[in-house]
Design a protein around this motif. Sequence first.
Motif, PDB file in Angstrom:
ATOM      1  N   THR A 109     -35.499 -19.157 -13.813  1.00 36.40           N
ATOM      2  CA  THR A 109     -36.681 -19.650 -13.100  1.00 36.40           C
ATOM      3  C   THR A 109     -36.846 -21.144 -13.386  1.00 36.40           C
ATOM      4  N   GLU A 110     -36.870 -21.939 -12.348  1.00 40.79           N
ATOM      5  CA  GLU A 110     -36.839 -23.391 -12.533  1.00 40.79           C
ATOM      6  C   GLU A 110     -38.211 -23.998 -12.817  1.00 40.79           C
ATOM      7  N   SER A 111     -39.208 -23.599 -12.058  1.00 48.36           N
ATOM      8  CA  SER A 111     -40.545 -24.201 -12.226  1.00 48.36           C
ATOM      9  C   SER A 111     -41.588 -23.099 -12.335  1.00 48.36           C
ATOM     10  N   LEU A 112     -42.224 -23.015 -13.498  1.00 47.91           N
ATOM     11  CA  LEU A 112     -43.254 -21.997 -13.695  1.00 47.91           C
ATOM     12  C   LEU A 112     -44.473 -22.289 -12.813  1.00 47.91           C
ATOM     13  N   GLU A 113     -44.779 -23.560 -12.632  1.00 48.94           N
ATOM     14  CA  GLU A 113     -45.925 -23.930 -11.793  1.00 48.94           C
ATOM     15  C   GLU A 113     -45.683 -23.524 -10.350  1.00 48.94           C
ATOM     16  N   GLU A 114     -44.464 -23.752  -9.850  1.00 50.78           N
ATOM     17  CA  GLU A 114     -44.135 -23.355  -8.484  1.00 50.78           C
ATOM     18  C   GLU A 114     -44.164 -21.838  -8.343  1.00 50.78           C
ATOM     19  N   HIS A 115     -43.705 -21.138  -9.370  1.00 48.69           N
ATOM     20  CA  HIS A 115     -43.733 -19.673  -9.339  1.00 48.69           C
ATOM     21  C   HIS A 115     -45.178 -19.185  -9.291  1.00 48.69           C
ATOM     22  N   LEU A 149     -50.621 -18.530 -14.729  1.00 51.91           N
ATOM     23  CA  LEU A 149     -49.554 -19.313 -15.348  1.00 51.91           C
ATOM     24  C   LEU A 149     -49.288 -18.856 -16.780  1.00 51.91           C
ATOM     25  N   SER A 166     -45.729 -17.873 -18.198  1.00 53.27           N
ATOM     26  CA  SER A 166     -45.137 -18.591 -19.326  1.00 53.27           C
ATOM     27  C   SER A 166     -44.670 -17.633 -20.418  1.00 53.27           C
ATOM     28  N   LYS A 174     -35.577 -23.278 -24.854  1.00 57.74           N
ATOM     29  CA  LYS A 174     -36.251 -23.045 -23.577  1.00 57.74           C
ATOM     30  C   LYS A 174     -37.410 -22.056 -23.757  1.00 57.74           C
ATOM     31  N   ALA A 196     -41.401 -22.878 -23.026  1.00 53.96           N
ATOM     32  CA  ALA A 196     -42.180 -22.089 -22.061  1.00 53.96           C
ATOM     33  C   ALA A 196     -43.493 -21.619 -22.646  1.00 53.96           C
TER      34      ALA A 196
END
Length: 351
Positions: A279-285, A293, A297, A330, A334
Amino acid sequence: HYFIQSNLRRFQTMAEVEMPLALSPMKTQVVPETVPEEPGFVQKSDKLDKESYVKLKELAQQGHTKSQFKLGMYYTHQGDHGQAMRWFERASSMGDVQALFQLSIMHYDGIGTLPNLTKGVEMLKEVSNTTNPVFQFLIPHAQYNLGMAAFMGYGMKQSDMIAETYWLLAAKEGDPDGSIAAQSQLGMFYTRRDTKDTKKAFYWHYFAAENGSLESKGALGVMYYHGIGTNPDRELAFKCLCAAAEKGSLYAQGNLVVYYFESRLFTRAAHCAWSIAQTESLEEHAAKTGLLLEYISRGMSLGCFFYARCLQTGKGVQKNEEEAKKYFNKANAACPETFSELFQKLKNDEL
């Protein structure tokens, strides 16, 4: 275990939206546009063609309240919040409570105007006290946001007791017509150290999950797995986690990894963990799924940590200690809290 114990944080933002139409998706809970369509306006207000827009504006200028609200929603979708506020104010002055609700969000979050928390809260109180039968559906959502304001201490004095009272009113004893966000929030509230009551937490997560909350569905899976507020039931835990995971809950996916790893299904654990870790962007997800969020996270941290552990030990995947370090880092990035809990278990030879 990896259950969220302190999801409710005091910062200047209301909670996630519960339903899709949002003025500010990452801040406040708003409700869908439910005003009946006017003759000739079969299109949604964010997708009006030129002819429908002209008709809508004409009706709004003539003082038609529903058209004024719909025009405000049109400008909201177009990103013209100044014009949106203008039409919401006109509709609100004519008694449209949904326009008042939108104005409360705009003042609270500072959308199209400078933030005015006190004014936003006062408007929410006015919405919550409406006796107009047409707008009764708004009351639980206003009560939910008032609960968040009380909990955070923005726009009113901070009070856990007042927050709890508003959320209980909004939750409507678990009724689907109540605020599902409030039901889920109560589940989180009763897992906090200061207000801990695991049976109540289970009760509210159960109803919120039944009513469609993916956060609560994932939380329910964890509660069944560890026997928190209920008897342990691995089968029900697995069903809840799978149901939430299939609908995009990274938190549930992360806890499924834990389930697989502790069941010694290492190949499956590694595969699921790797998928989460991409998953690249937690905010976009969060923006895409509408999920909290913090849950995302934690799920990301679980996935990265257990994938790192699989790489470190060669369980379910080819051993690669250098790559493991990357994913441990990583996991920490997160969610440091989750990483710290897991790292302590690793030091105690519990993983």
